[in-house]
Design an enzyme around this catalytic site. Structure first.
Site, PDB file in Angstrom:
ATOM      1  N   ASP A  14      -3.804  14.724   6.134  1.00 40.48           N
ATOM      2  CA  ASP A  14      -3.489  14.083   7.021  1.00 40.48           C
ATOM      3  C   ASP A  14      -2.302  14.483   7.989  1.00 40.48           C
ATOM      4  O   ASP A  14      -2.365  14.079   9.062  1.00 40.48           O
ATOM      5  CB  ASP A  14      -2.977  12.703   6.334  1.00 40.48           C
ATOM      6  N   THR A  74      -0.405   3.286   4.669  1.00 40.46           N
ATOM      7  CA  THR A  74      -0.881   4.014   3.528  1.00 40.46           C
ATOM      8  C   THR A  74      -0.159   5.406   3.271  1.00 40.46           C
ATOM      9  O   THR A  74      -0.385   6.326   2.616  1.00 40.46           O
ATOM     10  CB  THR A  74      -2.213   4.523   3.144  1.00 40.46           C
ATOM     11  N   TYR A 114       4.249   6.702   4.535  1.00 37.06           N
ATOM     12  CA  TYR A 114       5.548   6.750   3.878  1.00 37.06           C
ATOM     13  C   TYR A 114       5.819   5.246   3.476  1.00 37.06           C
ATOM     14  O   TYR A 114       6.473   4.969   2.399  1.00 37.06           O
ATOM     15  CB  TYR A 114       6.387   7.242   4.971  1.00 37.06           C
ATOM     16  N   SER A 142       4.848   4.317   0.118  1.00 42.19           N
ATOM     17  CA  SER A 142       5.552   5.126  -1.065  1.00 42.19           C
ATOM     18  C   SER A 142       7.124   4.014  -1.251  1.00 42.19           C
ATOM     19  O   SER A 142       7.524   4.261  -2.415  1.00 42.19           O
ATOM     20  CB  SER A 142       5.926   6.496  -0.645  1.00 42.19           C
ATOM     21  N   ALA A 152      14.928   1.745   0.398  1.00 39.49           N
ATOM     22  CA  ALA A 152      16.380   1.767  -0.595  1.00 39.49           C
ATOM     23  C   ALA A 152      17.179   0.822   0.001  1.00 39.49           C
ATOM     24  O   ALA A 152      18.472   1.334   0.162  1.00 39.49           O
ATOM     25  CB  ALA A 152      16.621   3.161  -1.097  1.00 39.49           C
TER      26      ALA A 152
END
Length: 305
Positions: free
Chosen positions: A74, A188, A190, A193, A212
């Site tokens: 990718d 789909t 970064y 995740s 985060a």
């Protein structure tokens, strides 16, 4: 059809299948151009005659055909999109990487794929692209991304503070490691995740996914595709990074206004018969896979693609 050919020269699994494909293109009398770094690699490995290399090599892959074949993963396809764009040249990703959400033709399927292309048995998906402008900064005047823009702390300890407005209305001031502004294509990548939603490619949307966040109630949000997003990294005495599809620029100036909105162009991806986003999700994310009761094998229930 004239084919442009590029790829990731660091992958040794590229060379032999590519040489075999070129042999077929030559035997079938099909026109093609090879991105010069790839052509040079073929010559170095004695897989391509030097004279043939000089005849078919091209420095600018953006002008190298009606359709570009990108061999890699990718990341390679993203680089190919930036090498060829912004224009409307269709791209077909051939996977010799790992997951392959964008490059979803496996290298073993390339000859079947060529048959389909020559028969005109394919479709082209127009993928939404984002454009960013950073006020009064020569290092980053205007940029675009197929997957995402990311404002991220530079690796130093501590969070960064990002103030965000959507269509001139204050949305939030994020305390986080960073913020992802992604497309459905990038959902789909970064964003996934870090807990962001999966968005089907045809959906007209932009995703804001905090990385985060300090406050656990701060969640990803899906915005209309025509939204104008304005961001500022507020003063916190540490540099930060702005990345476009993984290509990063570091800044130590705070208060710069970053504007992200839909770009005027799209990136066009080629899809062959039997390819569908849902099939890719099931295959790459192993949805529906179960462990057999009487063996250690993973089994997938039969279902239509």
């Amino acid at each position: 059809m004239v084919y442009g050919i590029t790829g990731n020269p660091t992958k040794e699994s590229l060379w032999d299948p590519l040489a075999e494909l070129l042999g077929r293109l030559l035997a079938d009398g099909l026109d093609f151009w090879i991105h010069k770094p790839i052509a040079d690699g073929l010559v170095e490995r004695d897989l391509l005659d030097k004279d043939l290399c000089e005849e078919h090599a091209v420095s600018n892959i953006a002008e190298a055909g009606d359709l570009v074949l990108s061999f890699g993963g990718d990341g390679t396809l993203l680089r190919t999109a930036h090498l060829t764009g912004p224009n409307d040249t269709p791209l077909l990703g051939v996977n010799i990487g790992r997951l392959g959400f964008l490059a979803d033709i496996e290298i073993e399927q390339i000859h079947d794929a060529l048959d389909a292309l020559e028969a005109g048995d394919y479709r082209v998906e127009e993928r939404l692209v984002l454009e960013a402008q950073l006020e009064s900064h020569s290092a980053f005047d205007t940029e675009w991304a197929l997957n995402e823009f990311v404002l991220d702390r530079s690796g130093a300890a501590g969070l960064i503070q990002i103030e965000v407005a959507v269509n001139d209305t204050h949305l939030n001031t994020y305390w986080a490691d960073g913020l992802i502004m992604g497309t459905p294509t990038g959902s789909t990548a970064y964003s996934l995740s870090t807990g962001g939603p999966i968005i089907a490619p045809g959906v007209e949307a932009v995703i804001l996914t905090p990385i985060a966040p300090h406050t656990l109630t701060v969640r990803p949000i899906v915005l209309p595709a025509d939204a104008t997003i304005r961001c500022q990294v507020l003063q916190n005495d540490q540099p930060y990074v702005l990345a476009a599809d993984g290509r990063s620029t570091m800044f130590d100036e705070h208060g710069l206004e970053l504007t992200v909105e839909r770009a005027a162009h799209t990136v066009n991806l080629v899809k062959l018969p039997g390819q569908h986003f849902f099939h890719t999700l099931r295959s790459k994310l192993m949805w529906g896979v179960r462990r057999s009761d009487d063996s250690n094998d993973l089994k997938t229930p039969l279902s239509p693609s």
